[in-house]
Design an enzyme around this catalytic site. Structure first.
Site, PDB file in Angstrom:
ATOM      1  N   GLU A 266       0.836  -1.202   0.000  1.00 12.23           N
ATOM      2  CA  GLU A 266       0.000   0.000   0.000  1.00 12.23           C
ATOM      3  C   GLU A 266       0.869   1.250   0.000  1.00 12.23           C
ATOM      4  O   GLU A 266       1.731   1.395   0.866  1.00 12.23           O
ATOM      5  CB  GLU A 266      -0.927  -0.008   1.217  1.00 12.23           C
ATOM      6  N   HIS A 285      -7.896   1.648   1.198  1.00 12.38           N
ATOM      7  CA  HIS A 285      -7.764   1.474   2.649  1.00 12.38           C
ATOM      8  C   HIS A 285      -8.417   2.658   3.371  1.00 12.38           C
ATOM      9  O   HIS A 285      -7.813   3.310   4.218  1.00 12.38           O
ATOM     10  CB  HIS A 285      -6.288   1.347   3.061  1.00 12.38           C
TER      11      HIS A 285
END
Length: 323
Positions: A266, A285
């Site tokens: 990420e 996220h």
């Protein structure tokens, strides 16, 4: 009660709300980890607020000898150096379910987006194709009557179950901490083994922490247990799923689709194959942080700081340090 609270500066935290809610007698210092201001404030800090960060290691604890509590503003703690905290004798606590409503709603949103092919519909309308080019072959599905399998029935998983019940779904779950029959009745859920959940659910939603035992708990073998018309939802942590195996399963039709808020890396790299698949819905996220739960995050955090200041044990200590 008095004490210095050192808060990690983050775009996900509303500093103005933290300052407004700060209990009387406490000092709040906001600084970015690794900065000179953060290092200077650590020496006198008694409480640390923020998110999991590998920078909070043995060296940090040595530089913060007065620290009594590492209070997270998130549910996940996989980026925390747990052993360093253990050696320093500092408890790590998560946010007490402050973001559980947000994540539960997000999981349901991903289910709806997949079943109703929301992204596909939006693209068609925006491109001038009113109902796509294959109206007869377009199949949209309702949640009512579907079976939802929840893996991990903690604070978030329980709220997902309640929302799913409201949609008329049948809910089954797998968790290493099994509910009593009375608790299952109250929540209208039923325990199943993990392989049973995977085989018999229309939708599988993951809500476990990332630990050595849950890393890649959903891999190629587990995905093959799922039905070819089933969907996988992941709003917990990316590495809970073997991403390469998931990409293969999505591309080859082993499962029908996936709704993902989390990834192995990420942010994901620009060449991530997930971006080229049309049977996925992806979000960055962002399930947990909403404007509504900022106050709940800080309320729980400051309550724990006050508890420790009174000489009490804090709430929501992570399981690895609970003993």
């Amino acid at each position: 009660m008095t004490g210095r609270i050192l808060m990690m500066d983050s775009a996900l935290s509303a500093t103005e709300i933290a300052r407004e809610m700060l209990p009387a007698g406490f000092e709040l210092v906001v600084a970015s980890p690794g900065s000179p201001d953060f290092a200077a404030a650590a020496a006198g800090a008694e409480y640390l607020l923020g998110f999991g960060d590998p920078a909070i290691d043995d060296a940090f604890y040595r530089a913060a000898p007065r620290l009594k509590l590492y209070q997270l503003l998130s549910a996940g703690y996989d980026r925390c150096d747990i052993e360093a905290a253990r050696r320093a004798g500092v408890p790590i606590c998560n946010n007490g379910g402050a973001n559980s409503t947000a994540v539960a709603e997000h999981a349901i949103m991903l289910m709806l987006a997949l079943c109703r092919r929301l992204v596909w519909q939006h693209r068609n309308v925006a491109a001038g194709r009113w109902r796509g080019n294959d109206l007869a072959g377009t199949r949209l599905y309702e949640l009512r009557g579907r079976t939802l399998g929840i893996v991990g029935l903690g604070a978030i998983g329980k709220k997902v179950a309640r929302l799913a019940n409201a949609f008329g779904m049948a809910v089954q779950y797998y968790d290493i901490r099994r509910l009593s029959e009375a608790e299952e009745d109250a929540l209208d859920v039923r325990f199943r083994l993990l392989n049973e959940v995977l085989r018999s659910s229309d939708i599988v939603s993951l809500h476990v922490p990332l630990t050595p035992s849950t890393r890649h708990m959903i891999g190629a073998a587990e995905l093959r247990l799922m039905r070819p018309d089933a969907y996988l939802i992941n709003t917990c942590r990316g590495p809970v799923v073997d991403e390469a195996a998931l990409i293969e399963a999505l591309a080859s039709g082993v499962i029908a689709g996936a709704g993902l808020d989390v990834f192995d890396q990420e942010p994901p790299p620009a060449d991530n194959p997930l971006f080229r698949l049309d049977n996925v819905v992806l979000t960055p996220h962002f399930a947990g942080p909403t404007w509504d739960n900022q106050q709940a995050r800080f309320r729980n955090a400051f309550d724990n700081c006050q508890r420790v200041a009174r000489g009490e044990r804090p709430l929501w200590v992570i399981p690895e340090l609970a003993g």
